[in-house]
Design an enzyme around this catalytic site. Sequence first.
Site, PDB file in Angstrom:
ATOM      1  N   CYS A 117     -33.198  42.440  33.421  1.00 55.78           N
ATOM      2  CA  CYS A 117     -31.965  41.657  33.592  1.00 55.78           C
ATOM      3  C   CYS A 117     -31.782  41.691  35.217  1.00 55.78           C
ATOM      4  CB  CYS A 117     -31.520  40.311  32.488  1.00 55.78           C
ATOM      5  SG  CYS A 117     -32.045  39.580  31.827  1.00 55.78           S
ATOM      6  N   HIS A 256     -27.345  35.573  37.135  1.00 55.31           N
ATOM      7  CA  HIS A 256     -28.705  36.067  36.415  1.00 55.31           C
ATOM      8  C   HIS A 256     -28.655  34.593  35.602  1.00 55.31           C
ATOM      9  CE1 HIS A 256     -31.861  37.020  34.275  1.00 55.31           C
ATOM     10  NE2 HIS A 256     -30.968  37.216  32.734  1.00 55.31           N
ATOM     11  N   ASN A 286     -34.466  32.335  30.857  1.00 51.14           N
ATOM     12  CA  ASN A 286     -34.078  33.497  31.381  1.00 51.14           C
ATOM     13  C   ASN A 286     -35.830  34.190  31.752  1.00 51.14           C
ATOM     14  OD1 ASN A 286     -33.658  36.320  31.912  1.00 51.14           O
ATOM     15  ND2 ASN A 286     -31.611  36.299  30.240  1.00 51.14           N
TER      16      ASN A 286
END
Length: 335
Positions: A117, A256, A286
């Site tokens: 990520c 993020h 996500n």
Amino acid sequence: MATLDSREVAVVAGLGGWLPPRVVDNSELSRRLDTTDEWIRSRTGIGRRHVVDPGMSTVDMAVEAGRRALSSAGSTGADAVVLATSTPDQVCPASAPQVASRLGLGGAAAFDVNAVCSGFVYALATAAGLISAGASREVLLVGADAFSTLVDPEDRGTVPIFGDGAGAVVLRAGHPGEAGALGPFDLHSDGELADLLVVPAGGSRKRMSDEPGDYYLSMRGPAVFRHATARMAESSRAVLERAGWTVGDVDRFVGHQANVRILQTVAKQLGLPVDSLVLNIEHTGNTSAASIPLALADAATDGTLHAGDRVLISAFGAGLTWGSTVLRWPAVTPG
């Protein structure tokens, strides 16, 4: 002899994003998992996510986002392609050369970066290094992940969180004072905590496993939340100091898109107003390395980002990895 101010740096020149057509909303998940729309939204801020259909891959998504970013930049061809992903089409070879070939960039340098990520921020630093070293004049950087392929379809702790997608930027050689010039970077890792987010099998340590669950993501959510908020806040403070910015200078915080509560907590720790947050997690989930460029593309499209805005970018991911950078937003229209 060149002076510090005459050195070339990476400048954002193009932007694009792409999401697979299939949408899975919370009501669909509620029909097959022990969960509800309210439970998912209250803990993550997610209402729906896009997922790949069988036969669609990370490379497919990366090509679509890359094409849009190249169009946005009016590019005639990048000389390097960097793909940030932790879900490559194969373990070997890297997927970036396939992306380059399909975009008509055969012959360009092409390689993958896997920081999960945090991958987009790590890849930004890598691409910026290629430009500042004179190895490249223009780099196509794509963050793309099909993370739905790594989660146990029966696990209500991970399935609602992750979606698939790709986002891309084109970086060109420019000068530090330009809008779009990437500022300093702050990058870190802590491998002692690798087991907080891990897919145990499939690599060289455990190539095969008799336990099906070893091929799916294992995540220790509460610990991840604690480390994500602390590390992103620390890294953000560090990069602001290096850039000579104060918290009050920041117009937009693009973190993020893992969990809306994580982003709100980081903003609070930094002393940033909640309305400075750029958020698109409600409709993307996500998307790992794709999340920040997708958020940038959405914000540039809907007018949340304006030319001249001072933007703070920060990410946290498995590894553990985390990092941040800053830039003054350029006048760029997403492709």
